[in-house]
Design an enzyme around this catalytic site. Structure first.
Site, PDB file in Angstrom:
ATOM      1  N   ASP A 207      17.314  44.736 -41.832  1.00 14.72           N
ATOM      2  CA  ASP A 207      15.971  44.571 -42.396  1.00 14.72           C
ATOM      3  C   ASP A 207      15.062  44.006 -41.309  1.00 14.72           C
ATOM      4  OD1 ASP A 207      17.003  45.442 -44.797  1.00 14.72           O
ATOM      5  OD2 ASP A 207      17.106  43.451 -45.712  1.00 14.72           O
ATOM      6  N   ARG A 272      23.727  51.846 -60.281  1.00 14.19           N
ATOM      7  CA  ARG A 272      23.445  50.548 -59.647  1.00 14.19           C
ATOM      8  C   ARG A 272      21.933  50.354 -59.586  1.00 14.19           C
ATOM      9  NH1 ARG A 272      25.302  46.618 -55.671  1.00 14.19           N
ATOM     10  NH2 ARG A 272      23.567  46.187 -54.276  1.00 14.19           N
TER      11      ARG A 272
HETATM   12  C1  GA4 Z   1      14.518  48.702 -44.382  1.00 14.02           C
HETATM   13  C2  GA4 Z   1      14.206  47.462 -45.220  1.00 14.02           C
HETATM   14  C3  GA4 Z   1      13.216  47.748 -46.375  1.00 14.02           C
HETATM   15  O1  GA4 Z   1      13.886  48.469 -47.427  1.00 14.02           O
HETATM   16  C4  GA4 Z   1      12.007  48.579 -45.883  1.00 14.02           C
HETATM   17  C5  GA4 Z   1      12.559  49.896 -45.378  1.00 14.02           C
HETATM   18  C6  GA4 Z   1      11.533  50.940 -44.906  1.00 14.02           C
HETATM   19  C7  GA4 Z   1      11.243  51.974 -46.016  1.00 14.02           C
HETATM   20  O2  GA4 Z   1      12.119  52.318 -46.796  1.00 14.02           O
HETATM   21  O3  GA4 Z   1      10.088  52.442 -46.038  1.00 14.02           O
HETATM   22  C8  GA4 Z   1      12.136  51.581 -43.621  1.00 14.02           C
HETATM   23  C9  GA4 Z   1      13.371  50.690 -43.255  1.00 14.02           C
HETATM   24  C10 GA4 Z   1      13.192  49.449 -44.090  1.00 14.02           C
HETATM   25  C11 GA4 Z   1      13.465  50.373 -41.754  1.00 14.02           C
HETATM   26  C12 GA4 Z   1      12.995  51.503 -40.797  1.00 14.02           C
HETATM   27  C13 GA4 Z   1      11.904  52.405 -41.419  1.00 14.02           C
HETATM   28  C14 GA4 Z   1      11.154  51.611 -42.469  1.00 14.02           C
HETATM   29  C15 GA4 Z   1      12.543  53.030 -43.709  1.00 14.02           C
HETATM   30  C16 GA4 Z   1      12.610  53.419 -42.274  1.00 14.02           C
HETATM   31  C17 GA4 Z   1      13.252  54.467 -41.822  1.00 14.02           C
HETATM   32  C18 GA4 Z   1      10.939  48.687 -46.975  1.00 14.02           C
HETATM   33  C19 GA4 Z   1      11.482  48.015 -44.599  1.00 14.02           C
HETATM   34  O4  GA4 Z   1      10.588  47.217 -44.463  1.00 14.02           O
HETATM   35  O5  GA4 Z   1      12.178  48.562 -43.537  1.00 14.02           O
END
Ligand code: GA4
Length: 330
Positions: A207, A272
């Site tokens: 994250d 889930r």
């Molecule tokens: C991972 C953590 C959170 O769920 C999120 C995700 C974001 C998304 O789903 O839009 C991201 C992912 C997350 C990391 C890299 C990028 C952005 C999808 C993706 C491929 C909401 C976040 O902040 O980063």
């Protein structure tokens, strides 16, 4: 994603699977009792060793968890066309199977909400059609933000920092860029047909934020990667919260705390539902190793950046990428 026929699985292209991982449950997961005075030492240890732990004796009322779970189930049970009115995510809103903007897919549907903290500490969310952003979201998010801040303050104490609020003030800032996510992993009965492979619900990633607070119903699926790269399954516990250390925390502690890689595998029988609060700093906040946490002569491992720079770079990456790689020195 209501009807799960075989064609549905075939249409899900590319089907993302992984080698069947050990089903051994992570039995020595740190469980931290927040009501105990010595919890700060255990919190620091858990962040260093795993970047992950479970908290019990938190102050989040059970009815907040239950009523938001019911609201989420109500939304995810709507017809596909009704749910689609709440999407596609840009990046907020309803998403189905596609994760992020760069081609990642998973056996998951979700709602991504932007948390807005206004002056009177009352949260509101971007309007999402068909999802009543009623008090259940606001109550829940306010309570888990408080939990995240309590954990961050205990951590600051455990790290012997002069100010307890070094980390928590970033989440409490009116401009904090925190995000809230509701995930639904529908059961996948065809899983057995996948020649013994596991189906990816949400692919491995770290994250980007400071800290994430996850709660799920009693369905398995969450796995974390240990330091040696082994994947272990986290036994679900609907009454507790799981805390995940994010990339920004790893940077602020100059690598002392570990931003943990985690993923979710689909389940063949049980649906889930998880709810995750991602505690983030305001866009202009500067993320860099904190000097007082470094030993004499210790070198900073990361170049400094603002949260908005890091977020922009994260949204250009794939889920499994090592996003901190670009910001590492040398
Ligand atoms: C991972 C953590 C959170 O769920 C999120 C995700 C974001 C998304 O789903 O839009 C991201 C992912 C997350 C990391 C890299 C990028 C952005 C999808 C993706 C491929 C909401 C976040 O902040 O980063």
């Amino acid at each position: 994603m209501v009807v799960l026929s075989k064609p549905a699985l075939e249409q899900f292209s590319p089907i993302k699977t992984c080698k069947p991982s050990s089903t051994t449950f992570f039995s020595n997961i740190p469980v931290i009792d927040l009501s105990k005075p010595d919890c700060k030492t255990q919190l620091v240890k858990a962040c260093e060793e795993f970047g992950f732990f479970k908290v019990v004796n938190h102050d989040v009322p059970m009815e907040f968890m239950n009523s938001l779970e019911s609201e989420a189930i109500r939304f995810f049970s709507l017809s596909q066309s009704e749910k689609d009115k709440a999407g596609p995510p840009d990046p907020y809103g309803y998403g189905n199977r596609r994760i992020g903007p760069n081609g990642d897919v998973g056996w998951v549907e979700y709602l991504l909400l932007k948390s807005i903290l206004s002056q009177n500490s009352f949260d509101s969310f971007k309007e999402i059609p068909n999802f009543s952003c009623s008090s259940s979201v606001n109550d829940y998010v306010s309570a888990v933000r408080q939990l995240a801040c309590d954990v961050l303050e205990e951590l600051a104490d455990g790290l012997k920092m002069k100010q307890r609020n070094v980390f928590s003030k970033l989440l409490k800032d009116e401009e904090s860029d925190s995000v809230f996510r509701l995930n639904h992993y529908p059961p996948c009965p065809e899983l057995q047909a996948l020649s013994g492979r596991d189906l990816i619900g949400f692919g491995e990633h770290t994250d980007p934020q400071i800290i994430s607070v996850l709660r799920s119903n009693n369905a398995t699926g969450l796995q974390i990667s240990l330091k040696d790269g082994t994947w272990v399954s986290v036994p679900p516990d609907q009454n507790s919260f799981f805390i995940i250390v994010g990339d920004s925390m790893q940077v602020m502690t100059n690598g002392r705390f570990r931003s943990v890689r985690h993923r979710v595998l689909a389940n063949s029988r049980k649906s889930r539902v998880s709810m995750i609060y991602f505690g983030a700093p305001p866009p202009r906040a500067r993320i860099a190793p904190i000097e007082s946490l470094m030993k004499e002569g210790e070198e900073t491992l990361y170049k400094e950046f603002t949260w908005s720079e890091y977020k922009k770079s994260a949204y250009m990456s794939r889920l499994a990428d090592n996003r901190l790689g670009h910001f590492q020195k040398q």
